[in-house]
Design a protein around this motif. Sequence first.
Motif, PDB file in Angstrom:
ATOM      1  N   SER A 106       3.514  -7.059  -3.352  1.00  0.00           N
ATOM      2  CA  SER A 106       2.272  -6.902  -2.483  1.00  0.00           C
ATOM      3  C   SER A 106       1.965  -8.225  -1.762  1.00  0.00           C
TER       4      SER A 106
ATOM      5  N   THR B 258       4.399   2.365  -8.016  1.00  0.00           N
ATOM      6  CA  THR B 258       3.475   1.521  -8.942  1.00  0.00           C
ATOM      7  C   THR B 258       3.517   2.281 -10.427  1.00  0.00           C
TER       8      THR B 258
ATOM      9  N   ALA C   3      -3.973  -1.541  -7.282  1.00  0.00           N
ATOM     10  CA  ALA C   3      -2.836  -0.950  -7.583  1.00  0.00           C
ATOM     11  C   ALA C   3      -2.638  -0.670  -9.054  1.00  0.00           C
TER      12      ALA C   3
ATOM     13  N   PHE D 103       4.542  -6.265  -9.816  1.00  0.00           N
ATOM     14  CA  PHE D 103       4.109  -5.582  -8.238  1.00  0.00           C
ATOM     15  C   PHE D 103       3.810  -6.851  -7.628  1.00  0.00           C
TER      16      PHE D 103
ATOM     17  N   THR E 261       0.861  -1.374   0.047  1.00  0.00           N
ATOM     18  CA  THR E 261       0.143  -0.036  -0.262  1.00  0.00           C
ATOM     19  C   THR E 261       0.867   1.333  -0.021  1.00  0.00           C
TER      20      THR E 261
ATOM     21  N   GLU F 278       2.115   1.753  -3.321  1.00  0.00           N
ATOM     22  CA  GLU F 278       1.118   2.261  -4.246  1.00  0.00           C
ATOM     23  C   GLU F 278       0.969   3.898  -4.094  1.00  0.00           C
TER      24      GLU F 278
END
Length: 432
Positions: free
Chosen positions: A109, A76, A118, A105, A68, A71
């Motif tokens: 994550s 990202t 994202a 990604f 998070t 992001e």
Amino acid sequence: MSTLSITIVSLVVCFFIGMPIFMSLIISAIVAIMTCGYLPLSIIHNSLFDGVNLFPLLAIPCFVIAGTLMEHGNITKQIIDVVKQLVGRLPGGLGITTIMACTFFAAISGSGPGTVAAIGTLMIPSMVRSGYTPSYAAASASSGGTIGILLPPSNPMIIFAILANVSVTAMFTAGIVPGLMVAVFMTSMAMIKAKLEGVKVNEEQPPFNLKVFLKSLSKGGFALATPFIILGSIYSGMATPVEASVIAIVWALFVGIVINKALRWKHIKLSLLEGAMLSGTVLLIVGASTLFGKILTYEQAPLRLANMVLGVSKDPAIVLLMIVGILYFLGMFMETLSTMIILAPVLLPMVTGLGIDPIHFGVIMVITNEVAMLTPPLGVNLFVASRIANLSVEKISLAVLPYLLVLTICIIIVVYCPFLSTWLPAAIGAGQ
């Protein structure tokens, strides 16, 4: 009725009346304890505590927080910009970019829906503006997001490693080759779909220019280094998966605040909140499933299931395909972690008895749960993409069918080619 039958019936009834998963497990376990008469009530609180008192579980909220933070810290976007320059002008270039960015990604994550959110937030509107249909855009993002649970670090793989008592590092390593295979198959499908739908090459994307590309690499160097730092710390032996998850948070804060100057205090608070919410959800289910699993063990459910399945076939590949079929069905109604937490302890004794490597079986469970993320009524990735694309889940469900076909082919390949899952862990010495 036997105690086991009463337990299963209680569980099914709780599911049908809409009871939360963890409450369904606890209630059915308590009904079993009251019925059998030979188990003390103390097993309830002991099992709940044993289930949550597991150190490797700390990695899950930390990886969510890190994802998070990345992001919101523009990491990202930098990843997407680099990938877009490589494949942006191919047929279906933005669809391919979406899936490749999801793959990259995923190494940050560890979450399927998190990856969709994202990448999809940036790529779905971009695809629609470039002439792609909303259904194509949403299907690409939701399907690419499933790779988030197969490539390391993966939250379901952490859970499976704990349940199967195998190395988290070995599970992470086992997902790399199947994960890259799924990514290649999906990007090929994105290109085929774009050609069939008559999507034109994105003229807004300038042709590949080495000088511009190298400049983007330089600008996004810290963002692109993220998965190598996280995974490198694990595979080099410098950090355990839990320690690597903390490293990921520190790196995300450094890049987001110092390098990109995009992270604000509100983003940090939001990231911490998401990590706390997921931790609460996971811990409740894990604790409840530990209690439920003990009841099933006392009632010899794994042995009974093994005898029933082996009565049909003793061929390991056939047994695995039967399990895949069960997971396909349950995945439509149960959340990914719940399915794994409930079924893994029951199925593991049977598959290991057939000589199936538990790491290979874990990869099969995870890759099959990718399908669950794309099948209604509980396909979580569909709902995330639906919200971003402002499109009905029904339309996206039809658009992801080609990707489901691709995933099914990949699952069959992994079932019949166990070395795809096991050779890399063996090569780097990641023990069970």
